[in-house]
Motif scaffolding. Structure first.
Motif, PDB file in Angstrom:
ATOM      1  N   HIS A   1      -4.493   0.319  -7.466  1.00  0.00           N
ATOM      2  CA  HIS A   1      -3.782  -0.786  -6.805  1.00  0.00           C
ATOM      3  C   HIS A   1      -3.638  -0.516  -5.305  1.00  0.00           C
ATOM      4  O   HIS A   1      -3.778  -1.427  -4.484  1.00  0.00           O
ATOM      5  N   ALA A   2      -3.337   0.733  -4.951  1.00  0.00           N
ATOM      6  CA  ALA A   2      -3.215   1.092  -3.533  1.00  0.00           C
ATOM      7  C   ALA A   2      -4.519   0.811  -2.792  1.00  0.00           C
ATOM      8  O   ALA A   2      -4.518   0.270  -1.675  1.00  0.00           O
ATOM      9  N   LEU A   3      -5.641   1.162  -3.416  1.00  0.00           N
ATOM     10  CA  LEU A   3      -6.942   0.924  -2.790  1.00  0.00           C
ATOM     11  C   LEU A   3      -7.232  -0.568  -2.650  1.00  0.00           C
ATOM     12  O   LEU A   3      -7.854  -0.993  -1.674  1.00  0.00           O
ATOM     13  N   HIS A   4      -6.762  -1.359  -3.604  1.00  0.00           N
ATOM     14  CA  HIS A   4      -6.915  -2.816  -3.483  1.00  0.00           C
ATOM     15  C   HIS A   4      -6.148  -3.335  -2.264  1.00  0.00           C
ATOM     16  O   HIS A   4      -6.657  -4.184  -1.518  1.00  0.00           O
ATOM     17  N   HIS A   5      -4.933  -2.843  -2.064  1.00  0.00           N
ATOM     18  CA  HIS A   5      -4.156  -3.267  -0.894  1.00  0.00           C
ATOM     19  C   HIS A   5      -4.813  -2.785   0.397  1.00  0.00           C
ATOM     20  O   HIS A   5      -4.833  -3.513   1.404  1.00  0.00           O
ATOM     21  N   LEU A   6      -5.360  -1.577   0.377  1.00  0.00           N
ATOM     22  CA  LEU A   6      -6.071  -1.048   1.543  1.00  0.00           C
ATOM     23  C   LEU A   6      -7.297  -1.906   1.843  1.00  0.00           C
ATOM     24  O   LEU A   6      -7.589  -2.206   3.013  1.00  0.00           O
ATOM     25  N   ALA A   7      -8.000  -2.321   0.796  1.00  0.00           N
ATOM     26  CA  ALA A   7      -9.181  -3.169   0.964  1.00  0.00           C
ATOM     27  C   ALA A   7      -8.809  -4.525   1.562  1.00  0.00           C
ATOM     28  O   ALA A   7      -9.447  -5.010   2.501  1.00  0.00           O
TER      29      ALA A   7
ATOM     30  N   LEU B   1       0.827  -1.202   0.000  1.00  0.00           N
ATOM     31  CA  LEU B   1       0.000   0.000   0.000  1.00  0.00           C
ATOM     32  C   LEU B   1       0.863   1.255   0.000  1.00  0.00           C
ATOM     33  O   LEU B   1       0.625   2.191  -0.777  1.00  0.00           O
ATOM     34  N   VAL B   2       1.895   1.281   0.851  1.00  0.00           N
ATOM     35  CA  VAL B   2       2.806   2.429   0.916  1.00  0.00           C
ATOM     36  C   VAL B   2       3.493   2.634  -0.429  1.00  0.00           C
ATOM     37  O   VAL B   2       3.589   3.755  -0.939  1.00  0.00           O
TER      38      VAL B   2
END
Length: 297
Positions: A154-160, A129-130
């Motif tokens: 992609h960041a939002l996918h990792h956050l999810a 995410l970072v």
């Protein structure tokens, strides 16, 4: 279909290395969950077997894909979330053979999701995410909006996935359906980015601010695994020592950026060590939590 399946797996059940056999049947005309085959046969073997084999079969107008996978590969997929379709098969497939209740016990472990494994998975998702957020932010300020958009998605996918794991569940293929129920705020961020009608730069501007906030709220949770590793040692770590230590947890590639982020957030401190050149120092890292513990003794 059942007869076709049975003919394929019945010899496998007689093999003492076979621990379980799972069947997944196509649920609709175009089903990507089964790779567009009419069915999937997942044969789980013990760790001494070959890691992963795939065989394709056809009978009349029916097609079957057989995946023969050992337990080491299964555990790697689970640890790294690198094959979410397989996780879906394990969770939702029909168990038709189960030696010594291997699959029953395995599913119970998946559902309970032990805390130690959960912490490691959270560390992996947070480091990714970072990385994605930082890359997306940099691309945004350079005016590369479409590339920034890709990184932020992609960041939002990792956050999810991080949010799902935090609640004690394994992220599935339908992760956004899970997140809608668990953390609707994150689902809303994703919807605004993907379906919003404002110009892309405006959507990104708002999402970067929201993402920054979400990162800040998850930083202690997301860094807990790395901090616990750093606290194993009484002294500071150099980056190569840490890279080797976290290599098995799949976030060594993002370690440098993660350390810099945690330094900025005050969770990790830098310790300088003199080199032979004297004017040049080695940069080492120590977790603040360890220093706090040492000071309190």
């Amino acid at each position: 279909m059942d007869e076709f399946m049975r003919e394929l797996y019945q010899d496998r059940t007689g093999d003492p290395q076979t621990l379980a056999v799972i069947v997944v049947e196509k649920s609709k005309m175009e089903d990507a969950a089964t790779d567009y085959f009419d069915g999937i046969l997942l044969v789980i073997k013990d760790k001494t077997s070959k890691a992963w084999e795939i065989k394709h079969y056809e009978y009349k107008d029916m097609t079957i894909a057989m995946h023969i996978v050992n337990t080491t590969q299964i555990n790697e997929w689970l640890a790294n979330s690198s094959n979410r379709r397989a996780i879906d098969w394990l969770l939702n497939g029909k168990i038709i053979f189960d030696r010594n209740e291997y699959m029953k016990n395995f599913k119970e472990k998946m559902i309970t999701f032990p805390e130690k494994e959960r912490e490691s998975r959270i560390g992996i998702e947070f480091s990714k995410l970072v990385r994605r957020f930082s890359d997306g932010k940099s691309l945004y300020y350079e005016g590369h909006y479409l590339d920034s958009f890709n990184q932020i998605v992609h960041a939002l996918h990792h956050l999810a996935r991080l949010a799902v794991i935090e609640r004690g569940y394994h992220p599935e293929v339908t992760v956004w359906q899970q997140v809608r129920q668990i953390e609707p705020e994150i689902h809303k961020l994703y919807s605004e980015l993907v379906t919003g009608t404002e110009p892309i730069d405006k959507r990104l501007e708002l999402l970067l601010l929201a993402n920054e906030f979400e990162l800040a709220t998850k930083v202690r949770l997301g860094s807990a695994h790395l901090i616990s590793i750093m606290n194993e040692k009484h002294d500071a770590w150099n980056v190569d020592e840490l890279k080797e230590r976290v290599a098995m947890h799949d976030y060594s590639l993002d370690l440098s950026m993660l350390l810099e982020y945690l330094v900025k957030k005050g969770l990790v401190d830098i310790k300088l060590e003199e080199t032979k050149g004297r004017t040049i120092n080695h940069r080492k890292y120590i977790a603040n939590s360890y220093q706090d513990m040492a000071a309190s003794r």
